[in-house]
Design an enzyme around this catalytic site. Structure first.
Site, PDB file in Angstrom:
ATOM      1  N   HIS A  86    -121.304 -48.756  24.128  1.00 39.78           N
ATOM      2  CA  HIS A  86    -120.692 -47.634  24.855  1.00 39.78           C
ATOM      3  C   HIS A  86    -119.853 -46.841  23.870  1.00 39.78           C
ATOM      4  O   HIS A  86    -119.258 -47.400  22.943  1.00 39.78           O
ATOM      5  CB  HIS A  86    -119.823 -48.125  26.007  1.00 39.78           C
ATOM      6  CG  HIS A  86    -119.343 -47.012  26.896  1.00 39.78           C
ATOM      7  ND1 HIS A  86    -120.150 -46.394  27.823  1.00 39.78           N
ATOM      8  CD2 HIS A  86    -118.135 -46.380  26.978  1.00 39.78           C
ATOM      9  CE1 HIS A  86    -119.471 -45.444  28.439  1.00 39.78           C
ATOM     10  NE2 HIS A  86    -118.250 -45.410  27.947  1.00 39.78           N
ATOM     11  N   HIS A 122    -115.567 -39.610  28.594  1.00 39.41           N
ATOM     12  CA  HIS A 122    -116.836 -40.320  28.436  1.00 39.41           C
ATOM     13  C   HIS A 122    -117.658 -40.204  29.705  1.00 39.41           C
ATOM     14  O   HIS A 122    -117.168 -39.791  30.768  1.00 39.41           O
ATOM     15  CB  HIS A 122    -116.601 -41.799  28.083  1.00 39.41           C
ATOM     16  CG  HIS A 122    -115.988 -42.610  29.192  1.00 39.41           C
ATOM     17  ND1 HIS A 122    -116.413 -43.861  29.537  1.00 39.41           N
ATOM     18  CD2 HIS A 122    -114.963 -42.332  30.048  1.00 39.41           C
ATOM     19  CE1 HIS A 122    -115.693 -44.329  30.541  1.00 39.41           C
ATOM     20  NE2 HIS A 122    -114.802 -43.427  30.862  1.00 39.41           N
ATOM     21  N   CYS A 146    -123.659 -42.012  27.847  1.00 34.39           N
ATOM     22  CA  CYS A 146    -122.456 -42.010  26.999  1.00 34.39           C
ATOM     23  C   CYS A 146    -122.706 -41.370  25.632  1.00 34.39           C
ATOM     24  O   CYS A 146    -121.965 -40.474  25.209  1.00 34.39           O
ATOM     25  CB  CYS A 146    -121.903 -43.422  26.862  1.00 34.39           C
ATOM     26  SG  CYS A 146    -122.953 -44.580  25.951  1.00 34.39           S
TER      27      CYS A 146
END
Length: 349
Positions: free
Chosen positions: A313, A325, A265
């Site tokens: 994240h 993402h 990520c």
């Protein structure tokens, strides 16, 4: 002698009791079958929604361990550079010290060869007193330079000692960071292996659906539209980063990777902004503080959206309530609703 034989029971006969027990057992078995209850001793079947929640949790744990791995790996790379620099400075310092020692040794030898006679006697015996006095003045200046050279050598040796100590400390810290990298790597691999094992217990159709669905399908966000409108990015570099992120859609999630063929990520957001000429830190926790934080309602394309309280994240907002993402292993870089998970911050770079 006391008898251990059981006394004869009064009441209904044995056949009647056996029949009653059989009837009860049959009724229980029928009820179990009707309700889907597993027989005693058998492992209960995990419901698909429970399995998916378990996989989500394991992927989240793996993502947190990946961020710890990235942080330790970044630290190890920086320390490796510091160690290399310190060792290079130590080598240059040692070379300078060796040259100083050689020069002082040659000077000392020349003085020894010319200084074996008392200076007053040497002047009396000299056939050229004026020349001797000139040479003596030169020797005096040489002596002054020798003293300065000795001081310089001592300073160089002290500096060399400090550099070597610094290199030794950095090397020790580097070894600790390498051990941390290895430890976090094992943690990530363990969580991912467990997630794959649990995911494999789902029927094939459910596994396929898990891979296709967004996290908003499994989180308590209710598909709400969150985030600012589409339109222009906050800056030219943000627009360039969005273009890079769009071009990365479809590439695989690879934990610990920051492109260009695969990403985790924070690797995706770091790489996307690097294409715009902007350097971001490696971890999502550090990226959340790499710019100015804004409310989610004012998010613009190019803003970084961090999720969970620990910012484990991160994604890039691209407008119209969507982010790009790298979700988790097995799922490629993709679009998802900005409200797929609880948002902890939005950062404008």
């Amino acid at each position: 002698m006391v008898s251990h034989r059981r006394p004869t029971q009064s009441g209904p006969g044995l056949g009647a009791r056996v029949g009653a027990v059989t009837a009860v057992s049959a009724a229980a078995a029928t009820a179990a079958a009707t309700l889907g209850v597993s027989p005693a001793g058998a492992e209960p079947q995990r419901r698909p929604e429970v399995t998916r929640a378990t996989v989500d949790r394991l992927f989240a744990d793996a993502e947190k361990a990946t961020e710890r791995y990235n942080r330790a790996d970044e630290r190890a790379r920086k320390l490796r550079g510091l160690v290399d620099q310190a060792q290079d400075r130590a080598a240059r310092g040692q070379e300078a010290v060796n040259k100083m020692r050689g020069a002082l040794g040659s000077l000392a030898l020349a003085q020894y060869r010319s200084g074996g006679m008392d200076p007053a006697l040497a002047l009396l015996l000299s056939s050229d007193p004026d020349g001797y006095l000139d040479r003596a003045a030169v020797l005096e200046r040489v002596g002054v330079r020798q003293s300065a050279a000795l001081s310089e050598l001592e300073q160089a040796q002290r500096t060399l000692g400090r550099v070597r100590s610094e290199a030794a400390r950095d090397l020790t810290e580097l070894e600790r960071s390498r051990a941390a990298v290895a430890r976090h790597k094992r943690a990530v691999e363990g969580k991912l292996a467990e997630a794959r094992r649990v995911l494999a217990t789902l029927p094939g159709t459910d596994r396929d659906a898990y891979g296709r669905s967004s996290r908003s399908d499994r989180d308590a966000m209710g598909g709400q539209f969150l985030g600012g409108p589409g339109g222009a990015a906050s800056s030219a570099r943000a627009a360039a980063a969005v273009r890079a992120a769009r071009n990365a859609v479809g590439r695989p999630y690879v934990w610990g990777a920051n492109g260009p063929s695969g990403f985790d990520c924070s690797g995706l957001t770091q790489w996307s902004y690097a294409q715009a000429g902007v350097g971001l830190p490696r971890t999502s926790q550090a990226q959340r503080y790499a710019g100015r934080q804004v409310p989610l309602s004012q998010a613009l394309p190019g803003d970084l959206v961090a999720y969970r309280a620990d910012a484990s994240h991160i994604a890039m907002y691209v407008g119209n309530g969507q982010v790009i993402h790298a979700p988790y292993p097995g799922a490629p870089v993709r679009y998802d609703p900005v409200g797929m998970m609880p948002v902890s911050s939005v950062t404008r770079i």
